[in-house]
Design an enzyme around this catalytic site. Structure first.
Site, PDB file in Angstrom:
ATOM      1  CE  LYS A 267      -2.045   2.048   3.758  1.00 45.12           C
ATOM      2  NZ  LYS A 267      -2.132   3.847   2.860  1.00 45.12           N
ATOM      3  NE  ARG A 268       4.466   1.165   4.326  1.00 43.64           N
ATOM      4  CZ  ARG A 268       5.245   0.011   4.758  1.00 43.64           C
ATOM      5  NH1 ARG A 268       7.224  -0.140   4.273  1.00 43.64           N
ATOM      6  NH2 ARG A 268       4.974  -1.056   4.807  1.00 43.64           N
TER       7      ARG A 268
END
Ligand code: GLU
Length: 512
Positions: A267-268
């Protein structure tokens, strides 16, 4: 149910947003079940209470529904193999863990977190540089193998917190046939004595996955490659629990990799590079943090699913555009690649554009209407029926319809005057003054008639129409984009066309 019924499962943990890798696992399960007339099960793996997030289960189901790959059996639609949430199956796991202890294949371990920590430092040696809880160290720890029976009984009777660990054999080779990777072998001395049952009585993934796959009569288990190192533990559990013959066929799916650099897409990475990683928008109820999803970013489910299928699989023909039905026909788990697949957001948008092009106006209409409304643009159904076919080729994302069609509803917010200025002169100005009058006199204001009149007027002024079309376009839409300019004029009507020409001529005068 016949003995040969295919039963597959998607087994997410309800811990947050649904990562695209999870959706791909669900998709491959779905396709396999469809292809073999089988059953696609959703099992919620919620044994880690500390990571449980309320609402995540409903969100997972919503995502799968949006993708068109809803499971046929699960907590939402129980079949004969429930409960479908692991937290509701607690007793089953404890019972099997106890049975393994009784057979000497697992043991109680009473070590505190501090004792585990000091094992890692105190037992470090040249022969064992990173000690783990295994056949080398277990006899130096506090467990039912190292302690005498009396002490063990006392600890158990006094309610001393303890876990159950599997007793991994010291030197065995275990192997299985992976449907993607072929024969895979492991040395048991490389694997630690994994915890099977935690101090809170909940199973770990290792025990729960085997018990549930058995109890739910799973025939094929597809999961992420990150679980491959745990496979020897699961293989032994199938054997130790006496179910070896019933073990599902496994396939470990390749990782979806970051577009840049190494490792699994997180997600980062999405936040860092500006693209979604979750299927749909997700708001963490604990922190209120919002994370964008593919759906809200403007992806069609068909495109999202198509793109995911091609991350690690192809049918060998070079074809890339598939709907779910064709994917079902063509899909085979054996054709899934072993190596990780790099995620490419530009390619994802290309899939979406292809799907927008292929989608009917009827299908796009509600989505486009919603986008326009969200941007303060109200459009009638009739108007949308005309506009969507005109602009859809130019839209990569559903949200692009706003920029690509706002000029049909309102005067452009800004005009790219700098593109007109270098070739602007008095002759062209006169042309447009004259063109406004011609427009007033045009009996039929449709694209064909407008174009013919424009060309005649240009010819009379002795200017190439090509040199006038770009300024005309910029006057109407504000920039160098959009469908054929005469279509635009026809759609916005005489008055708007004249007003926009007038506004632009004034701007040009100010610049001169
Ligand atoms: N709960 C595991 C996960 O989310 C499931 C793995 C499996 O499918 O066995 O990765």
């Amino acid at each position: 149910m016949s003995a040969s019924t295919v039963r597959v499962r998607f087994a997410p943990s309800p811990t947050g947003g649904l990562h695209l890798g999870g959706v791909r696992t669900a998709l491959f399960n779905y396709l396999f079940a469809q292809k073999h007339g089988g059953v696609f099960i959703l099992r919620i793996e919620d044994t880690d209470q500390s990571r449980f997030v309320p609402g995540a289960e409903k969100y997972i189901l919503d995502c799968l529904e949006w993708c068109g790959i809803s499971p046929t059996e699960g907590p939402h639609q129980p079949g004969a193999f429930g409960p479908y949430r692991q937290s509701e199956r607690k007793e089953r796991y404890a019972q099997h863990a106890e049975a393994l202890v009784a057979k000497g294949l697992a043991y109680y371990a009473f070590d505190t977190p501090e004792e585990l920590e000091s094992m890692r430092t105190n037992l470090k040696s040249d022969q064992n540089p990173s000690p783990q809880y295994d056949h080398k160290t277990r006899m130096q720890m506090r467990n039912s193998l190292s302690l005498c029976q009396k002490d063990v009984k006392q600890l158990l009777d006094s309610g001393q917190p303890h876990v159950v660990r599997i007793k991994m054999p010291a030197a065995e080779t275990v192997s299985f046939h992976d449907m993607i990777r072929g024969e895979v072998s492991f040395q048991t001395d490389q694997v630690d004595d994994k915890v099977l049952l935690k101090a809170d009585g909940m199973p770990t993934y290792h025990l729960a996955v085997v018990v549930d796959d058995h109890d739910m009569q799973i025939t094929h288990a597809f999961r992420g490659e990150e679980w491959l190192p745990s496979a020897p533990v699961h293989l032994l559990l199938w054997e130790y629990l006496g179910w070896k013959e019933k073990m599902p066929k496994w396939a470990h799916l390749p990782l979806i990799l970051k577009p840049d650099g190494q490792g699994k897409l997180s997600k980062r990475d999405g936040d860092r590079l500006g693209f979604p990683v979750f299927a749909m928008d997700w708001t963490d109820p604990r922190t209120g943090e919002e994370t964008k999803g593919f759906k809200e970013r403007g992806f069609l489910p068909e495109a999202f699913v198509n793109m995911l299928a091609m991350l690690g699989w192809n049918d060998g023909t070079g074809e890339e555009i598939f709907d779910l039905e064709t994917l079902t026909e063509r899909f085979s788990i054996e054709r899934v690649h072993k190596g990780g697949a790099k995620f490419d957001f530009e390619k994802a948008k290309w899939f979406n554009q292809e799907w927008i092009k292929r989608s009917s106006t009827e299908k796009l209409l509600p989505l486009v209407s919603q986008q326009l409304l969200a941007n303060g643009l109200e459009a009638t159904e009739n108007k949308l029926n005309e506009i969507i076919p005109l602009v859809k080729e130019r839209c990569q994302l559903v949200n692009d319809f706003v920029a690509q069609s706002a000029f049909f509803f309102r005067d452009p917010a800004s005009i790219d005057i700098n593109t007109i200025l270098p070739k602007w002169d008095a002759k062209k100005e006169q042309f447009f003054e004259h063109w406004m009058q011609i427009i007033s006199d045009l009996a039929a204001f449709d694209a064909t008639h407008i174009e013919a009149a424009f060309k005649d007027t240009a010819a009379a002024a002795e200017i190439k129409p090509g040199e006038l079309q770009l300024p005309f376009r910029i006057m109407l839409v504000g920039g160098k984009f959009g469908p054929p300019v005469f279509e635009i004029a026809a759609h916005i009507g005489k008055e708007s066309t004249q007003r926009r020409i007038r506004l632009c001529l004034e701007l040009l005068k100010q610049q001169a």
